[in-house]
Design an enzyme around this catalytic site. Sequence first.
Site, short mmCIF file in Angstrom:
data_model
loop_
_atom_site.label_atom_id
_atom_site.label_comp_id
_atom_site.label_asym_id
_atom_site.label_seq_id
_atom_site.Cartn_x
_atom_site.Cartn_y
_atom_site.Cartn_z
N ASN A 139 0.83 -1.21 0.00
CA ASN A 139 0.00 0.00 0.00
C ASN A 139 0.86 1.26 0.00
OD1 ASN A 139 -2.13 -1.80 0.27
ND2 ASN A 139 -2.43 -1.41 2.44
N THR A 198 -0.08 8.56 14.70
CA THR A 198 -1.40 8.91 14.19
C THR A 198 -2.39 8.91 15.34
OG1 THR A 198 -1.80 6.59 13.60
CG2 THR A 198 -0.97 8.04 11.86
N ASP A 255 -1.14 3.16 6.34
CA ASP A 255 -0.15 3.03 5.28
C ASP A 255 -0.10 4.29 4.42
OD1 ASP A 255 0.21 0.35 6.11
OD2 ASP A 255 -1.48 -0.28 4.86
#
Length: 339
Positions: A37, A240, A280
């Site tokens: 990805n 994140t 990703d």
Amino acid sequence: MKVVTFGEIMLRLAPQGYLRFLQEPCFQATFGGGEANVAVSLAAFGVDAEFVTKLPCNDIADAAVAELRRQGVDTSDIVRGGKRIGIYYLEKGASVRPSKVVYDREHSAISEATEDDFCWESILEGADWFHFTGITPALSENAAKITYNAVRCAKAKGLKVSCDLNYRKKLWTKEKAREVMGGLMPYVDVLIANEADADDVFGIKPDGGDVENGKLVRDGYENVAKQLIEKFSLDAVAITLRESISANDNNWGAMLYRNSTAHFSRTYPLRIVDRVGGGDSFGAGLIYALLSGKNDAEAVEFAVAASALKHTVEGDFNRVCVSEVEQLMNGSGSGRVQR
């Protein structure tokens, strides 16, 4: 700019829309996998991106390679052989029902690959960056050894190395993850994690957060990044930050910590189409931004905008270009028709 990624690409089988497994006897077949990805996203950004793996000699694996090539990814060092391509089944969640993933990847070609299958000295020649995730060394003892050989060679050749921790409890225990990933960290420059990975793998967690109820305390993540950098002598840590309101609605942002400074991105309220591959796409955005010479504040904003867009795209791959990411960064994100 050339980036090499290494990992497993799998056949993804998913019911249409929000149907449950076998609610109707029809699955949509696509491909995906963490490092693949990343390579696809980077290729869409105009980067010379190569994906390395091992795949069997059959029609399904041929289709996977063809799809990577169609997305502009270099597949010239993919090794062919072994028994099978891994499969994962995805049931997308909705509202209070979470998404589910069922793996069928035992005895996949990459999990049974050997160290002799990959000549990293030649594979990494001319590359600037190497990327892997914690999923790949979790596949088998051999896969862990191959990953170690790759990062050791990458550092010897002067490449930047990034790792997304990506802890998967269905693949290994926290104790095994800590042992193996701890041995890989000395070769890593940029570490990427989500709100739970640092705790699951290294026992480092922020104070005061409640991920399950959508509560994040940002100061706590600055401390997590500090501890990771001190423990492993990393150059930078990106985390994140996902606030889960429901399976459909999340608030999405991130922090990049480097040189004793934390840079927090704006937060995007997301109505999710497909969240698989979201992390990703963040990693790819960050790699692209840092390789492009963006400063840390700009880099984390670009990475978050890229991954925010991925949440609106079906499938594992983030099918957006640089101008679309920049448009979101510089606009309102209202979704108005562009004419």
